[in-house]
Scaffold this motif. Sequence first.
Motif, PDB file in Angstrom:
ATOM      1  N   ALA A  78     -16.098  62.025  80.714  1.00  0.00           N
ATOM      2  CA  ALA A  78     -16.407  63.212  79.907  1.00  0.00           C
ATOM      3  C   ALA A  78     -15.712  64.450  80.448  1.00  0.00           C
ATOM      4  O   ALA A  78     -15.245  65.299  79.696  1.00  0.00           O
ATOM      5  CB  ALA A  78     -17.916  63.432  79.859  1.00  0.00           C
ATOM      6  N   SER A  79     -15.635  64.543  81.783  1.00  0.00           N
ATOM      7  CA  SER A  79     -15.012  65.718  82.392  1.00  0.00           C
ATOM      8  C   SER A  79     -13.521  65.793  82.096  1.00  0.00           C
ATOM      9  O   SER A  79     -12.903  66.841  82.225  1.00  0.00           O
ATOM     10  CB  SER A  79     -15.228  65.701  83.908  1.00  0.00           C
ATOM     11  OG  SER A  79     -14.698  64.514  84.466  1.00  0.00           O
ATOM     12  N   LYS A  80     -12.949  64.658  81.684  1.00  0.00           N
ATOM     13  CA  LYS A  80     -11.519  64.628  81.329  1.00  0.00           C
ATOM     14  C   LYS A  80     -11.324  64.619  79.815  1.00  0.00           C
ATOM     15  O   LYS A  80     -10.241  64.355  79.326  1.00  0.00           O
ATOM     16  CB  LYS A  80     -10.854  63.392  81.948  1.00  0.00           C
ATOM     17  CG  LYS A  80     -10.862  63.383  83.471  1.00  0.00           C
ATOM     18  CD  LYS A  80     -10.023  62.222  83.982  1.00  0.00           C
ATOM     19  CE  LYS A  80      -9.908  62.278  85.498  1.00  0.00           C
ATOM     20  NZ  LYS A  80     -10.984  61.577  86.166  1.00  0.00           N
ATOM     21  N   GLY A  81     -12.428  64.856  79.085  1.00  0.00           N
ATOM     22  CA  GLY A  81     -12.300  64.964  77.635  1.00  0.00           C
ATOM     23  C   GLY A  81     -12.708  63.732  76.864  1.00  0.00           C
ATOM     24  O   GLY A  81     -12.617  63.719  75.632  1.00  0.00           O
ATOM     25  N   GLU A  82     -13.174  62.666  77.536  1.00  0.00           N
ATOM     26  CA  GLU A  82     -13.620  61.474  76.808  1.00  0.00           C
ATOM     27  C   GLU A  82     -14.882  61.803  76.020  1.00  0.00           C
ATOM     28  O   GLU A  82     -15.697  62.642  76.431  1.00  0.00           O
ATOM     29  CB  GLU A  82     -13.907  60.336  77.782  1.00  0.00           C
ATOM     30  CG  GLU A  82     -12.666  59.786  78.473  1.00  0.00           C
ATOM     31  CD  GLU A  82     -11.674  59.155  77.502  1.00  0.00           C
ATOM     32  OE1 GLU A  82     -12.130  58.555  76.509  1.00  0.00           O
ATOM     33  OE2 GLU A  82     -10.455  59.289  77.716  1.00  0.00           O
ATOM     34  N   ASP A 122     -25.662  53.429  84.520  1.00  0.00           N
ATOM     35  CA  ASP A 122     -25.675  54.544  83.576  1.00  0.00           C
ATOM     36  C   ASP A 122     -25.981  55.858  84.276  1.00  0.00           C
ATOM     37  O   ASP A 122     -25.364  56.890  84.002  1.00  0.00           O
ATOM     38  CB  ASP A 122     -26.713  54.298  82.479  1.00  0.00           C
ATOM     39  CG  ASP A 122     -26.403  53.050  81.652  1.00  0.00           C
ATOM     40  OD1 ASP A 122     -25.295  52.500  81.790  1.00  0.00           O
ATOM     41  OD2 ASP A 122     -27.284  52.644  80.874  1.00  0.00           O
ATOM     42  N   ILE A 123     -26.958  55.815  85.193  1.00  0.00           N
ATOM     43  CA  ILE A 123     -27.323  57.018  85.952  1.00  0.00           C
ATOM     44  C   ILE A 123     -26.136  57.509  86.766  1.00  0.00           C
ATOM     45  O   ILE A 123     -25.843  58.710  86.809  1.00  0.00           O
ATOM     46  CB  ILE A 123     -28.538  56.731  86.862  1.00  0.00           C
ATOM     47  CG1 ILE A 123     -29.805  56.611  86.012  1.00  0.00           C
ATOM     48  CG2 ILE A 123     -28.708  57.826  87.917  1.00  0.00           C
ATOM     49  CD1 ILE A 123     -31.019  56.104  86.774  1.00  0.00           C
ATOM     50  N   ASP A 124     -25.433  56.578  87.406  1.00  0.00           N
ATOM     51  CA  ASP A 124     -24.261  56.956  88.206  1.00  0.00           C
ATOM     52  C   ASP A 124     -23.185  57.605  87.342  1.00  0.00           C
ATOM     53  O   ASP A 124     -22.557  58.590  87.758  1.00  0.00           O
ATOM     54  CB  ASP A 124     -23.679  55.729  88.922  1.00  0.00           C
ATOM     55  CG  ASP A 124     -24.505  55.308  90.126  1.00  0.00           C
ATOM     56  OD1 ASP A 124     -25.305  56.129  90.606  1.00  0.00           O
ATOM     57  OD2 ASP A 124     -24.348  54.160  90.576  1.00  0.00           O
ATOM     58  N   ILE A 125     -22.973  57.067  86.154  1.00  0.00           N
ATOM     59  CA  ILE A 125     -21.946  57.617  85.252  1.00  0.00           C
ATOM     60  C   ILE A 125     -22.269  59.079  84.926  1.00  0.00           C
ATOM     61  O   ILE A 125     -21.421  59.970  85.030  1.00  0.00           O
ATOM     62  CB  ILE A 125     -21.849  56.794  83.949  1.00  0.00           C
ATOM     63  CG1 ILE A 125     -21.222  55.418  84.234  1.00  0.00           C
ATOM     64  CG2 ILE A 125     -21.025  57.541  82.891  1.00  0.00           C
ATOM     65  CD1 ILE A 125     -21.251  54.473  83.040  1.00  0.00           C
ATOM     66  N   VAL A 126     -23.509  59.328  84.535  1.00  0.00           N
ATOM     67  CA  VAL A 126     -23.907  60.688  84.164  1.00  0.00           C
ATOM     68  C   VAL A 126     -23.865  61.607  85.376  1.00  0.00           C
ATOM     69  O   VAL A 126     -23.370  62.741  85.303  1.00  0.00           O
ATOM     70  CB  VAL A 126     -25.310  60.687  83.522  1.00  0.00           C
ATOM     71  CG1 VAL A 126     -25.813  62.118  83.323  1.00  0.00           C
ATOM     72  CG2 VAL A 126     -25.289  59.944  82.195  1.00  0.00           C
ATOM     73  N   ASN A 127     -24.384  61.122  86.518  1.00  0.00           N
ATOM     74  CA  ASN A 127     -24.385  61.959  87.725  1.00  0.00           C
ATOM     75  C   ASN A 127     -22.983  62.355  88.151  1.00  0.00           C
ATOM     76  O   ASN A 127     -22.737  63.493  88.577  1.00  0.00           O
ATOM     77  CB  ASN A 127     -25.098  61.235  88.870  1.00  0.00           C
ATOM     78  CG  ASN A 127     -26.610  61.319  88.750  1.00  0.00           C
ATOM     79  OD1 ASN A 127     -27.128  62.128  87.969  1.00  0.00           O
ATOM     80  ND2 ASN A 127     -27.319  60.503  89.500  1.00  0.00           N
ATOM     81  N   GLU A 129     -20.412  62.734  86.190  1.00  0.00           N
ATOM     82  CA  GLU A 129     -19.918  63.739  85.252  1.00  0.00           C
ATOM     83  C   GLU A 129     -20.543  65.109  85.539  1.00  0.00           C
ATOM     84  O   GLU A 129     -19.889  66.140  85.413  1.00  0.00           O
ATOM     85  CB  GLU A 129     -20.191  63.308  83.805  1.00  0.00           C
ATOM     86  CG  GLU A 129     -19.440  62.052  83.380  1.00  0.00           C
ATOM     87  CD  GLU A 129     -17.951  62.133  83.627  1.00  0.00           C
ATOM     88  OE1 GLU A 129     -17.356  63.219  83.421  1.00  0.00           O
ATOM     89  OE2 GLU A 129     -17.360  61.108  84.033  1.00  0.00           O
ATOM     90  N   LEU A 130     -21.807  65.112  85.947  1.00  0.00           N
ATOM     91  CA  LEU A 130     -22.457  66.382  86.301  1.00  0.00           C
ATOM     92  C   LEU A 130     -21.830  66.971  87.559  1.00  0.00           C
ATOM     93  O   LEU A 130     -21.612  68.185  87.650  1.00  0.00           O
ATOM     94  CB  LEU A 130     -23.956  66.161  86.513  1.00  0.00           C
ATOM     95  CG  LEU A 130     -24.777  65.705  85.304  1.00  0.00           C
ATOM     96  CD1 LEU A 130     -26.251  65.554  85.690  1.00  0.00           C
ATOM     97  CD2 LEU A 130     -24.644  66.673  84.140  1.00  0.00           C
ATOM     98  N   ILE A 131     -21.537  66.101  88.536  1.00  0.00           N
ATOM     99  CA  ILE A 131     -20.874  66.560  89.765  1.00  0.00           C
ATOM    100  C   ILE A 131     -19.504  67.140  89.449  1.00  0.00           C
ATOM    101  O   ILE A 131     -19.120  68.206  89.956  1.00  0.00           O
ATOM    102  CB  ILE A 131     -20.751  65.397  90.777  1.00  0.00           C
ATOM    103  CG1 ILE A 131     -22.129  65.062  91.374  1.00  0.00           C
ATOM    104  CG2 ILE A 131     -19.774  65.760  91.902  1.00  0.00           C
ATOM    105  CD1 ILE A 131     -22.136  63.809  92.226  1.00  0.00           C
ATOM    106  N   LYS A 171     -17.052  63.784  97.550  1.00  0.00           N
ATOM    107  CA  LYS A 171     -17.426  62.446  98.019  1.00  0.00           C
ATOM    108  C   LYS A 171     -18.484  61.804  97.115  1.00  0.00           C
ATOM    109  O   LYS A 171     -18.954  60.699  97.386  1.00  0.00           O
ATOM    110  CB  LYS A 171     -17.984  62.521  99.444  1.00  0.00           C
ATOM    111  CG  LYS A 171     -17.021  63.078 100.477  1.00  0.00           C
ATOM    112  CD  LYS A 171     -17.740  63.269 101.821  1.00  0.00           C
ATOM    113  CE  LYS A 171     -16.855  63.945 102.843  1.00  0.00           C
ATOM    114  NZ  LYS A 171     -17.613  64.258 104.099  1.00  0.00           N
ATOM    115  N   GLY A 172     -18.886  62.517  96.067  1.00  0.00           N
ATOM    116  CA  GLY A 172     -19.904  62.002  95.159  1.00  0.00           C
ATOM    117  C   GLY A 172     -21.311  62.436  95.500  1.00  0.00           C
ATOM    118  O   GLY A 172     -22.282  61.914  94.950  1.00  0.00           O
ATOM    119  N   VAL A 173     -21.454  63.418  96.397  1.00  0.00           N
ATOM    120  CA  VAL A 173     -22.771  63.914  96.792  1.00  0.00           C
ATOM    121  C   VAL A 173     -23.224  65.002  95.820  1.00  0.00           C
ATOM    122  O   VAL A 173     -22.464  65.915  95.503  1.00  0.00           O
ATOM    123  CB  VAL A 173     -22.733  64.486  98.229  1.00  0.00           C
ATOM    124  CG1 VAL A 173     -24.103  65.034  98.625  1.00  0.00           C
ATOM    125  CG2 VAL A 173     -22.275  63.420  99.215  1.00  0.00           C
TER     126      VAL A 173
END
Length: 366
Positions: A78-82, A122-127, A129-131, A171-173
Amino acid sequence: MKLGIVGLPNVGKSALFNSLTRAGAESSNYPFCTIEPNAGIALVPDERLNRLTGMYHSAKTIPAVIEFVDIAGLVKGASKGEGLGNQFLSHIREVDAIVHVARCFAGDNVVHVENTIDPRRDIDIVNIELILADLEMIERRLSKVTKSARADKAHQREACLLEMYKTEMEKGVRAGAVAPPLSEEDKKLIDSFNLLTSKPVLYAANVSEDDLADDGASNQYVKAVRDFAQKEGSGVFVVCAKIEEEIAELDEEEKLMFLNDLGVSESGLLRLIKASYKLLGLISFLTAGPKESRAWTITAGTKAAGAAGKIHSDLERGFIRAEIVAYGDLIRSGSYAAARESGLVRSEGREYIMRDGDVTLFRFNV
């Protein structure tokens, strides 16, 4: 209180939003059905208010409210426009907490954008994108303060903080999990950025109606969400968004019968409210009189003068005292006058720490 609802497409986000607010947001079986952000208000059920309204013969009953904002489903990239990108995330930067809806039910009749059911993925995907959305904001701010950091000590400190957060978040934190020793001033600065991943999170495990009776205890997907949330220090509540949508239009008596048939004692809205109040450390104090009986939401630990300011700034500025009786004592006494005669009405000063259910009359002079 304001909560932002996030999640992948087709996990039940908009169905949950509809049931909570009855706002009628578009909710269909295809991705990106929600395009524009939806906002709605839900009343906080509080039986205490009905009792006070009867006791005081109040003309109005005004419960506390929660505002919900539902944005378009996020997808990987999403952050890249998907998909629809992260263009709507700005709408939830001002919320107090995030409700992250995770799909915990199978079923071929509702498509999944990732083709399989895996709430942890799914949670990882959204997290992520939020990061990435937070990193974009941090980098923009960093480019501004770096230019003036040499001549401005405050900007030097800000640049150091931003660099530290940037390094960890790359680092994904999540921002909320970055744990440097922050001064009060630094904490205020970080809080001012309204980073999405610094906000408290409440995971909504969306299950089928068969999993409601045991609160998802036998659902492997719910267990995975709970295990993850426990490690993260987040809250979890189990809900069936489909059922909540169905009962949202029923009156209270029909709703209770429906829930009893399902073996459930509380609606999803009530479970969400309880979980949200616990997550954010909130309580309610009450005011009552002939004009209105009303609930006011405050943070636990709020002092009497601050609670008065919740009603109006003049009450805090001119605070004299608070006359307080515990709700339970008032109801058992049968009236305010009887509670006063029994010595149950207390006179408290501005430093008194408010308690949940305090029925309060503020005395002030401006």
